[in-house]
Design a protein around this motif. Structure first.
Motif, PDB file in Angstrom:
ATOM      1  N   SER A   1      25.582  16.555 -10.085  1.00 19.35           N
ATOM      2  CA  SER A   1      26.475  15.460 -10.598  1.00 19.35           C
ATOM      3  C   SER A   1      27.872  15.416 -10.626  1.00 19.35           C
ATOM      4  O   SER A   1      28.599  14.680 -10.300  1.00 19.35           O
ATOM      5  CB  SER A   1      25.752  15.077 -11.938  1.00 19.35           C
ATOM      6  N   THR A   2      28.145  16.846 -10.913  1.00 17.90           N
ATOM      7  CA  THR A   2      29.622  17.161 -10.920  1.00 17.90           C
ATOM      8  C   THR A   2      30.240  16.976  -9.399  1.00 17.90           C
ATOM      9  O   THR A   2      31.329  16.331  -9.391  1.00 17.90           O
ATOM     10  CB  THR A   2      29.864  18.661 -11.290  1.00 17.90           C
ATOM     11  N   TYR A   3      29.632  17.563  -8.570  1.00 20.02           N
ATOM     12  CA  TYR A   3      30.197  17.283  -7.071  1.00 20.02           C
ATOM     13  C   TYR A   3      30.213  15.880  -6.847  1.00 20.02           C
ATOM     14  O   TYR A   3      31.152  15.390  -6.255  1.00 20.02           O
ATOM     15  CB  TYR A   3      28.992  17.793  -5.954  1.00 20.02           C
ATOM     16  N   ILE A   4      29.241  14.844  -7.387  1.00 22.29           N
ATOM     17  CA  ILE A   4      29.365  13.511  -6.763  1.00 22.29           C
ATOM     18  C   ILE A   4      30.426  12.870  -7.695  1.00 22.29           C
ATOM     19  O   ILE A   4      31.325  12.219  -6.999  1.00 22.29           O
ATOM     20  CB  ILE A   4      28.121  12.902  -7.320  1.00 22.29           C
ATOM     21  N   ARG A   5      30.819  13.009  -8.932  1.00 23.46           N
ATOM     22  CA  ARG A   5      31.822  12.650  -9.374  1.00 23.46           C
ATOM     23  C   ARG A   5      33.209  12.785  -8.885  1.00 23.46           C
ATOM     24  O   ARG A   5      34.018  11.970  -8.563  1.00 23.46           O
ATOM     25  CB  ARG A   5      31.881  13.271 -10.935  1.00 23.46           C
ATOM     26  N   GLU A   6      33.287  14.014  -8.439  1.00 24.62           N
ATOM     27  CA  GLU A   6      34.659  14.646  -7.735  1.00 24.62           C
ATOM     28  C   GLU A   6      34.810  13.938  -6.368  1.00 24.62           C
ATOM     29  O   GLU A   6      35.913  13.882  -5.921  1.00 24.62           O
ATOM     30  CB  GLU A   6      34.484  16.084  -7.661  1.00 24.62           C
ATOM     31  N   HIS A   7      33.795  13.446  -5.454  1.00 27.95           N
ATOM     32  CA  HIS A   7      33.944  13.148  -4.253  1.00 27.95           C
ATOM     33  C   HIS A   7      33.509  11.812  -3.887  1.00 27.95           C
ATOM     34  O   HIS A   7      33.622  11.311  -3.079  1.00 27.95           O
ATOM     35  CB  HIS A   7      33.082  14.103  -3.266  1.00 27.95           C
ATOM     36  N   ILE A   8      32.885  11.078  -5.014  1.00 28.79           N
ATOM     37  CA  ILE A   8      32.351   9.854  -4.684  1.00 28.79           C
ATOM     38  C   ILE A   8      33.394   8.926  -4.002  1.00 28.79           C
ATOM     39  O   ILE A   8      33.083   8.070  -3.310  1.00 28.79           O
ATOM     40  CB  ILE A   8      31.650   9.264  -6.028  1.00 28.79           C
TER      41      ILE A   8
ATOM     42  N   ASN B   1      33.777   0.760 -11.101  1.00 29.69           N
ATOM     43  CA  ASN B   1      35.075   1.540 -11.050  1.00 29.69           C
ATOM     44  C   ASN B   1      34.706   2.898 -11.841  1.00 29.69           C
ATOM     45  O   ASN B   1      35.695   3.290 -12.330  1.00 29.69           O
ATOM     46  CB  ASN B   1      36.131   0.813 -11.419  1.00 29.69           C
ATOM     47  N   LEU B   2      33.590   3.356 -11.791  1.00 28.53           N
ATOM     48  CA  LEU B   2      33.452   4.784 -12.582  1.00 28.53           C
ATOM     49  C   LEU B   2      33.822   5.778 -11.698  1.00 28.53           C
ATOM     50  O   LEU B   2      33.983   6.080 -10.438  1.00 28.53           O
ATOM     51  CB  LEU B   2      31.762   4.772 -12.757  1.00 28.53           C
ATOM     52  N   TYR B   3      34.112   6.973 -12.860  1.00 29.55           N
ATOM     53  CA  TYR B   3      34.513   8.116 -11.952  1.00 29.55           C
ATOM     54  C   TYR B   3      35.717   8.375 -11.378  1.00 29.55           C
ATOM     55  O   TYR B   3      35.924   9.115 -10.320  1.00 29.55           O
ATOM     56  CB  TYR B   3      33.386   9.098 -11.326  1.00 29.55           C
ATOM     57  N   ARG B   4      36.635   7.487 -11.672  1.00 24.45           N
ATOM     58  CA  ARG B   4      38.126   7.305 -10.929  1.00 24.45           C
ATOM     59  C   ARG B   4      38.964   8.443 -11.769  1.00 24.45           C
ATOM     60  O   ARG B   4      38.610   8.280 -12.961  1.00 24.45           O
ATOM     61  CB  ARG B   4      38.682   5.914 -11.154  1.00 24.45           C
ATOM     62  N   LYS B   5      39.686   8.969 -10.977  1.00 23.91           N
ATOM     63  CA  LYS B   5      40.526  10.184 -11.662  1.00 23.91           C
ATOM     64  C   LYS B   5      41.727   9.700 -11.781  1.00 23.91           C
ATOM     65  O   LYS B   5      42.241   8.862 -10.952  1.00 23.91           O
ATOM     66  CB  LYS B   5      40.280  11.386 -10.639  1.00 23.91           C
TER      67      LYS B   5
END
Length: 201
Positions: A168-175, A197-201
């Motif tokens: 899930s971490t990889y998905i959040r960082e690269h989605i 617009n979830l997991y936008r940094k």
């Protein structure tokens, strides 16, 4: 009596690896149903890492909707606070008093289970299922079960084969950077993430 697989987690976000894990356990141990339980606030993670429980619950429902043997429970979200597994299992035993519970977890979590809050209560309420990542992992899990958990009263199923490893971490960082991430998620979950617009940094 039904055999119920309990698959909890932050599901931040839920991905195809979670569903594959549940299906594999269901087939291997002959479970009747998988219950997905998103945490309100896991003891081992900071709240700042998590999307809201409402978003994570909705994504679980979207991921499960095409699988009739999967359902989603908001039991930990309703309870609030830190989500301790022994409390959840005690509540589930009251709801499913005539059924048998099987707690599903990854290898890393299994190897720390003796350090969890009230582990003997966990073992009294449910059996445990875990899956190795490779052959060396399998030996470590077998040894840990025999030397540590079994003497504590645990009954565990250590399955033979690994399943697809997805983070899930990889998905959040690269989605938002890699279109191929879409393949790791249920399409409805992917659309939900992008539309909100979830997991936008």
């Amino acid at each position: 009596m039904s055999r119920l697989g309990i698959l909890g987690g932050s599901f931040n976000p839920i991905h195809k690896g979670h569903i594959e894990l549940g299906k594999y356990c269901m087939d291997s141990i002959r479970l009747n149903k998988i219950i997905l339980i998103p945490t309100y606030s896991p003891p081992h993670k900071s709240d700042s890492e998590l999307e809201s429980c409402e978003h994570r619950l909705k994504m679980c429902c979207l991921a499960a909707q095409n699988y009739p043997d999967f359902c989603v429970s908001n039991i930990e979200i309703q309870r609030g606070g830190k989500s301790y597994t022994y409390e959840t299992l005690n509540s589930l035993k009251e709801i499913y008093s005539n059924d048998e519970l099987f707690l599903i977890m990854g290898a890393d979590m299994f190897l720390t289970l003796d350090k969890w809050k009230n582990p003997k209560s966990i073992f009294k309420s449910s059996s445990v299922i875990t899956i190795p990542r490779n052959n060396d992992d399998k030996r470590a899990l077998d040894d840990f079960y025999a030397s540590v958990l079994k003497p504590m009263g645990a009954k565990a199923y250590i399955l033979e084969n690994s399943v697809t490893q997805v983070s899930s971490t990889y998905i959040r960082e690269h989605i938002w950077k890699d279109e191929r991430i879409k393949d790791l998620l249920d399409l409805n979950v992917f659309d939900y993430i992008t539309n909100n617009n979830l997991y936008r940094k």
